[in-house]
Motif scaffolding. Structure first.
Motif, short mmCIF file in Angstrom:
data_model
loop_
_atom_site.label_atom_id
_atom_site.label_comp_id
_atom_site.label_asym_id
_atom_site.label_seq_id
_atom_site.Cartn_x
_atom_site.Cartn_y
_atom_site.Cartn_z
N CYS A 260 30.93 40.80 55.88
CA CYS A 260 32.26 41.17 55.35
C CYS A 260 32.71 40.21 54.26
O CYS A 260 32.71 40.56 53.08
N ARG A 261 33.11 39.01 54.66
CA ARG A 261 33.78 38.10 53.73
C ARG A 261 32.86 37.52 52.66
O ARG A 261 33.15 37.61 51.47
N SER A 262 31.75 36.91 53.06
CA SER A 262 30.88 36.28 52.06
C SER A 262 30.22 37.29 51.14
O SER A 262 30.12 37.03 49.94
N PRO A 263 29.79 38.48 51.60
CA PRO A 263 29.25 39.43 50.62
C PRO A 263 30.32 39.97 49.68
O PRO A 263 30.02 40.26 48.51
N ALA A 264 31.56 40.09 50.15
CA ALA A 264 32.64 40.53 49.26
C ALA A 264 32.85 39.49 48.16
O ALA A 264 32.92 39.83 46.98
N ALA A 265 32.93 38.22 48.54
CA ALA A 265 33.11 37.16 47.54
C ALA A 265 31.91 37.11 46.60
O ALA A 265 32.07 36.96 45.38
N GLU A 266 30.71 37.24 47.14
CA GLU A 266 29.50 37.26 46.32
C GLU A 266 29.56 38.38 45.28
O GLU A 266 29.33 38.15 44.09
N ALA A 267 29.86 39.59 45.73
CA ALA A 267 29.87 40.75 44.83
C ALA A 267 30.94 40.62 43.76
O ALA A 267 30.70 40.96 42.59
N LEU A 268 32.11 40.12 44.13
CA LEU A 268 33.18 39.96 43.15
C LEU A 268 32.83 38.90 42.12
O LEU A 268 33.06 39.09 40.93
N LEU A 269 32.29 37.78 42.57
CA LEU A 269 31.87 36.74 41.63
C LEU A 269 30.76 37.25 40.72
O LEU A 269 30.79 37.05 39.51
N ARG A 270 29.78 37.90 41.31
CA ARG A 270 28.65 38.41 40.52
C ARG A 270 29.13 39.38 39.45
O ARG A 270 28.61 39.39 38.34
N SER A 271 30.15 40.19 39.77
CA SER A 271 30.62 41.19 38.81
C SER A 271 31.42 40.57 37.66
O SER A 271 31.63 41.22 36.65
N ARG A 272 31.85 39.33 37.82
CA ARG A 272 32.72 38.71 36.81
C ARG A 272 32.12 37.52 36.09
O ARG A 272 32.66 37.07 35.08
N LEU A 273 31.02 36.99 36.60
CA LEU A 273 30.38 35.83 35.97
C LEU A 273 29.19 36.27 35.13
O LEU A 273 28.55 37.28 35.43
N ASP A 274 28.87 35.48 34.11
CA ASP A 274 27.73 35.83 33.26
C ASP A 274 26.40 35.46 33.94
O ASP A 274 26.38 34.91 35.04
N GLU B 83 42.34 40.67 50.33
CA GLU B 83 43.39 40.07 49.50
C GLU B 83 43.32 38.55 49.50
O GLU B 83 43.57 37.92 48.47
N GLN B 84 42.98 37.95 50.64
CA GLN B 84 42.82 36.50 50.67
C GLN B 84 41.64 36.07 49.80
O GLN B 84 41.71 35.04 49.12
N ILE B 85 40.57 36.84 49.81
CA ILE B 85 39.41 36.53 48.98
C ILE B 85 39.80 36.63 47.50
O ILE B 85 39.54 35.71 46.72
N THR B 86 40.42 37.74 47.13
CA THR B 86 40.76 37.92 45.71
C THR B 86 41.81 36.93 45.25
O THR B 86 41.74 36.44 44.12
N SER B 87 42.76 36.59 46.11
CA SER B 87 43.77 35.60 45.69
C SER B 87 43.14 34.21 45.55
O SER B 87 43.59 33.41 44.73
N GLY B 88 42.12 33.91 46.32
CA GLY B 88 41.39 32.65 46.16
C GLY B 88 40.55 32.62 44.89
O GLY B 88 40.45 31.60 44.22
N LEU B 89 39.97 33.77 44.56
CA LEU B 89 39.11 33.85 43.37
C LEU B 89 39.91 33.90 42.07
O LEU B 89 39.42 33.43 41.03
N THR B 90 41.10 34.46 42.11
CA THR B 90 41.87 34.67 40.88
C THR B 90 42.04 33.41 40.04
O THR B 90 41.74 33.41 38.84
N PRO B 91 42.53 32.29 40.60
CA PRO B 91 42.69 31.10 39.74
C PRO B 91 41.36 30.54 39.23
O PRO B 91 41.29 30.01 38.11
N ILE B 92 40.31 30.71 40.00
CA ILE B 92 38.99 30.22 39.58
C ILE B 92 38.51 31.04 38.39
O ILE B 92 38.12 30.47 37.35
N LEU B 93 38.54 32.34 38.52
CA LEU B 93 38.08 33.23 37.44
C LEU B 93 38.97 33.12 36.21
O LEU B 93 38.47 33.15 35.08
N ARG B 94 40.25 32.95 36.42
CA ARG B 94 41.18 32.78 35.28
C ARG B 94 40.85 31.49 34.53
O ARG B 94 40.84 31.47 33.30
N ALA B 95 40.55 30.42 35.25
CA ALA B 95 40.22 29.14 34.61
C ALA B 95 38.93 29.24 33.80
O ALA B 95 38.80 28.56 32.79
N LEU B 96 38.01 30.07 34.24
CA LEU B 96 36.71 30.18 33.56
C LEU B 96 36.78 31.03 32.29
O LEU B 96 35.87 30.97 31.46
N SER B 97 37.85 31.82 32.15
CA SER B 97 37.89 32.74 31.01
C SER B 97 38.59 32.14 29.79
O SER B 97 39.26 31.18 29.84
#
Length: 185
Positions: free
Chosen positions: A14-28, A171-185
């Protein structure tokens, strides 16, 4: 060499594959993202409720199969994002040297969000691997500011629970990822 990120939860369905997939879809392509579990349901797919949420957000878990975390995976990772404090402790227990590159996902998001403006310029770096290489130590430097304050850095485990539990976890996963992904862009 790619920058290796490993996301870790319990069953790795559940949690780690969701985070993996979201990161993979947004990182180069300079970043390789994988996931594993501390007590994985090896070979199992992501439950439909989580898969639907991931898919709606642009991630893909259609060919996912859970796997058990190993010391070799931990040693290979440049950054380990645990989904709870217990998972973080498990990772560090397996490979003590991983302590300085293992955080909970929500902790990293919280720390990144307090890096002073102007400290990190992602546009000056060639790719996401270089950005993460510079960003993570800056975030770790922010731990001093957060010391002594209570933080809820865990992502709730939705497995076997209601649709609302899956949504809360996602939502907890995406809210955790949001500042990380925003900082990288």
């Amino acid at each position: 060499m790619p920058y290796n990120v490993l996301t870790v939860c319990t069953g790795n369905i559940c949690r780690s594959p969701a985070a993996e997939a979201l990161l993979r879809s947004r990182l180069d392509d300079s970043v390789r993202v994988a996931s594993a579990g501390t007590g994985a349901l090896v070979g199992h797919p992501v439950p439909d409720r989580m898969a639907e949420l991931v898919s709606a957000a642009g991630g893909d878990v259609t060919r996912f199969a859970a796997r058990q975390a190993t010391p070799a995976m931990i040693q290979e990772a440049d950054l380990i994002l645990a989904l709870t404090v217990r998972h973080r402790a498990w990772v560090v227990d397996q490979v003590p040297a991983a302590v300085r590159r293992t955080l909970t996902l929500r902790e990293l998001g919280r720390l990144v969000s307090t890096i002073p403006p102007g400290t990190f310029d992602p546009s000056a770096l060639p790719d996401d691997a270089a950005r993460l290489t510079e960003l993570v130590p800056l975030a770790l430097g922010e731990r001093r500011r957060h010391a002594g304050r209570p933080h809820d850095d865990d992502v709730v485990d939705p497995y076997g629970r209601s649709g609302s539990a899956y949504r809360a976890s996602f939502e907890q996963i995406t809210s955790g990822l949001t500042p990380i992904l925003r900082a990288l862009s």
